[in-house]
Design an enzyme around this catalytic site. Sequence first.
Site, short mmCIF file in Angstrom:
data_model
loop_
_atom_site.label_atom_id
_atom_site.label_comp_id
_atom_site.label_asym_id
_atom_site.label_seq_id
_atom_site.Cartn_x
_atom_site.Cartn_y
_atom_site.Cartn_z
N GLU A 148 -52.54 3.16 44.79
CA GLU A 148 -52.11 2.25 45.98
C GLU A 148 -50.68 2.64 46.46
O GLU A 148 -50.39 2.36 47.65
CB GLU A 148 -51.38 0.93 45.21
CG GLU A 148 -50.18 1.21 44.40
CD GLU A 148 -50.49 1.51 43.15
OE1 GLU A 148 -49.63 1.54 42.06
OE2 GLU A 148 -51.76 1.96 42.73
N SER A 196 -49.00 9.86 35.27
CA SER A 196 -47.83 10.27 34.55
C SER A 196 -48.07 9.87 33.15
O SER A 196 -49.03 9.14 32.45
CB SER A 196 -46.80 9.30 34.68
OG SER A 196 -46.85 8.00 34.45
N GLU A 217 -55.24 13.40 32.11
CA GLU A 217 -54.60 14.43 33.05
C GLU A 217 -53.28 13.98 33.36
O GLU A 217 -52.95 13.39 34.28
CB GLU A 217 -55.45 14.70 34.32
CG GLU A 217 -57.06 15.25 33.88
CD GLU A 217 -57.05 16.68 33.20
OE1 GLU A 217 -55.99 17.30 33.20
OE2 GLU A 217 -58.22 16.96 32.65
N CYS A 251 -48.63 18.21 39.54
CA CYS A 251 -48.47 18.29 37.99
C CYS A 251 -48.42 19.55 37.23
O CYS A 251 -47.82 19.76 36.22
CB CYS A 251 -49.80 17.51 37.68
SG CYS A 251 -51.51 18.10 37.78
N GLU A 341 -40.14 15.60 33.80
CA GLU A 341 -40.81 16.50 34.89
C GLU A 341 -40.05 15.76 36.23
O GLU A 341 -39.95 14.76 36.46
CB GLU A 341 -42.26 16.01 34.94
CG GLU A 341 -43.19 16.50 35.75
CD GLU A 341 -44.61 16.36 35.74
OE1 GLU A 341 -45.27 17.19 36.66
OE2 GLU A 341 -44.90 15.55 34.96
#
Length: 439
Positions: A148, A196, A217, A251, A341
């Site tokens: 979204e 995430s 993933e 990522c 991250e």
Amino acid sequence: MNKESEQKIRDVFEQQKAFFKTNQTKDIEFRKAHLRKFRDVFSAHTDSLCEALDIDLGKSRKEAEYVEIQIVLGELDYLLDHIDEWAKPTPVESKPHPSGAEVVSKIIYEPYGVNYIIGPFNYPVQLTFSPLIGALIAGNTAIIKPSENTPHVAKVLEDIVKASFEESYVAVVQGAIEENTLLLSLPFDYIFFTGSPNVGKIVMKAAAEQLIPLTLELGGKSPTIVHHDADLDKAVARISYGKWINCGQTCVAPDYIYIHESVKDLFIEKFKAYLNATYTDGSLGKIGKIVSQNQIKHLAGYLEAAPEKVIYGGNYDLETRHFEATIMDQVTWNDQVMQQEIFGPILPILTYTDINEALEEINSRPKPLALYVFTESQEFADDILNRTTSGDAEINSTIIHVGSHYLPFGGVGTSGMGKYHGKFSFENFSHSRSVLQVK
């Protein structure tokens, strides 16, 4: 979400359950014919995809085609070229039967059924459609929920799917938390999630409640080790590519650098010169847009927590969502920027003189999705790989492995589970069924 929308989602799910039971998707020619049609429709939407990617993420036409569209097309063509071979039963050796009768053993590959594919915002085309074509080449049906956070891209993805497939085969559900929560409550046969680790935990918990197999993933803080013998010019260019592409929202982007103290100053000098030459406007507007103003504020918080450590860049524009390529020096593991991250164009630099101490720090943290090593010594590179764990790794390069059909891509531990791309996509979305026959 109103009751009508909720019922529509449930109806589509039941339609796919019913369609899968007809066994049409188990026919290899059926799979190939529909994926070829999808390829034509997808290619015809190149312009609209590039336009949407520019609006949502500020991706240039060149970048959009290279890291989104061409990767999907390359993956699709490779799967179409090899599915006949992969789908054949695999004969294996047999143990003798107690009666002495002849035994024949083989492995056959079966689709799971109805798949749920949850796409991310950072590469909303590639990371939604690559899993989709893997699911379809293995004979599954699929319901997709695009992110979204990239609404213009999500709309084009829906247009492509509607023009390519019947809803009972492949469908798109738009929405956010409510829609995802409902979908995760349905008894899918397989779930594929990219996003995430925090949301990954929610997805995994929902899957566990119904014992649904899944692929996650995720991501993590992917380290980049630059040894004293590294070719610094190559290291700067290749780290820069991996870090700034998509404005750092990748990522497998190099999350931080661990560099040998003896070459750090020269490395930083070369890095600054490279950035000045490559991004002549200070890089604002040339490395894409951050996905939202909230994320801009989040990234800015790292800089505000240690402003004295920002040695290059640091500027951003909340309205346009542009964020400058930024380097931080003298960083330690106690700094805020090292706690999770980054997922943005901020590159912290740490130093080492004893590689053992650096590896101890790396290994004491969650396992990263990728690890990069820059060195001219094969012995040093092999030693690093032997003493660390990551989803994948590269030597003297960054993020290129993601685009290879020949390598399995995925994480380990908190950076994910399951591998896909190429043949590994077919295997990931297939149940390997052992069959033993006694004659």
